[in-house]
Design an enzyme around this catalytic site. Sequence first.
Site, PDB file in Angstrom:
ATOM      1  N   SER A 176       9.940   2.146  -2.174  1.00 27.73           N
ATOM      2  CA  SER A 176      10.634   1.342  -3.184  1.00 27.73           C
ATOM      3  C   SER A 176      10.374   1.845  -4.599  1.00 27.73           C
ATOM      4  O   SER A 176      11.109   1.511  -5.526  1.00 27.73           O
ATOM      5  CB  SER A 176      10.218  -0.128  -3.081  1.00 27.73           C
ATOM      6  OG  SER A 176       8.830  -0.268  -3.352  1.00 27.73           O
ATOM      7  N   GLY A 177       9.303   2.618  -4.776  1.00 27.51           N
ATOM      8  CA  GLY A 177       8.952   3.122  -6.096  1.00 27.51           C
ATOM      9  C   GLY A 177       7.707   2.479  -6.672  1.00 27.51           C
ATOM     10  O   GLY A 177       7.314   2.771  -7.800  1.00 27.51           O
ATOM     11  N   LYS A 178       7.058   1.607  -5.903  1.00 29.75           N
ATOM     12  CA  LYS A 178       5.905   0.883  -6.440  1.00 29.75           C
ATOM     13  C   LYS A 178       4.738   1.786  -6.809  1.00 29.75           C
ATOM     14  O   LYS A 178       4.104   1.583  -7.842  1.00 29.75           O
ATOM     15  CB  LYS A 178       5.469  -0.260  -5.532  1.00 29.75           C
ATOM     16  CG  LYS A 178       5.065   0.115  -4.156  1.00 29.75           C
ATOM     17  CD  LYS A 178       4.940  -1.098  -3.249  1.00 29.75           C
ATOM     18  CE  LYS A 178       4.686  -0.627  -1.855  1.00 29.75           C
ATOM     19  NZ  LYS A 178       5.692   0.326  -1.363  1.00 29.75           N
ATOM     20  N   SER A 179       4.440   2.810  -6.023  1.00 29.69           N
ATOM     21  CA  SER A 179       3.330   3.713  -6.365  1.00 29.69           C
ATOM     22  C   SER A 179       3.649   4.531  -7.609  1.00 29.69           C
ATOM     23  O   SER A 179       2.783   4.718  -8.476  1.00 29.69           O
ATOM     24  CB  SER A 179       3.003   4.653  -5.204  1.00 29.69           C
ATOM     25  OG  SER A 179       2.461   3.921  -4.132  1.00 29.69           O
TER      26      SER A 179
ATOM     27  N   SER B 291       2.237  -4.981   1.264  1.00 28.96           N
ATOM     28  CA  SER B 291       1.834  -6.377   1.380  1.00 28.96           C
ATOM     29  C   SER B 291       3.009  -7.224   1.873  1.00 28.96           C
ATOM     30  O   SER B 291       3.540  -8.057   1.144  1.00 28.96           O
ATOM     31  CB  SER B 291       1.313  -6.874   0.032  1.00 28.96           C
ATOM     32  OG  SER B 291       0.711  -8.123   0.170  1.00 28.96           O
TER      33      SER B 291
ATOM     34  N   GLY C  63       6.464  -4.275  -2.510  1.00 25.84           N
ATOM     35  CA  GLY C  63       7.829  -3.830  -2.244  1.00 25.84           C
ATOM     36  C   GLY C  63       7.836  -2.981  -0.994  1.00 25.84           C
ATOM     37  O   GLY C  63       6.783  -2.654  -0.443  1.00 25.84           O
TER      38      GLY C  63
END
Length: 182
Positions: A12-15, A82, A8
């Site tokens: 985005s909040g992925k971590s 990515s 993302g």
Amino acid sequence: MPLIALTGGIASGKSTIANLLEKKLHAAGRHTYLLDGDNVRHGLNRDLGFSDEDRVENIRRVGEVARLMADAGLIVIVSFISPFKADRKLVRDMFSGNEFMEVFVDTPLEECMRRDPKGLYARALKGEITNFTGLDSPYEAPVSPEIHVETMGLSPEEAVDRLIDRINQRQSSEGFADGAGI
């Protein structure tokens, strides 16, 4: 499900989701390891910048490390922008069958810019950072991820709960090798 790959945009909040997911998996007795941009770029990939070529190499190396960890029996959670479809496919192809699960953490660019916890968007908009994903470098969103998490209106905890529900559904319907739910 040896590899859960969160992708993302920046902020985005992925971590946050990846960290909470790892904690829940660990609490359920699962052996995990989390690879993210911060812990990889300070060591293994400290020699790489943010050119397209370096981004490709960054993801290739992460895929190789994740494969080794998965071979050792760990559930590996990776949290990386990515940005390129081809790179995500390269990593997917390192895994067999249902060992790879792509999770698209989908947050609108405007919301990512509003969050901007490290001030990176502001710096990029001032021209202090170039090759910035989502602004002057593309992000190619996944077309058919195994799991699509739309973050607007969800707390990180709710996003993780939905993610775990989807993982358990997938395990039931596709018969993961270890068969254990989360």
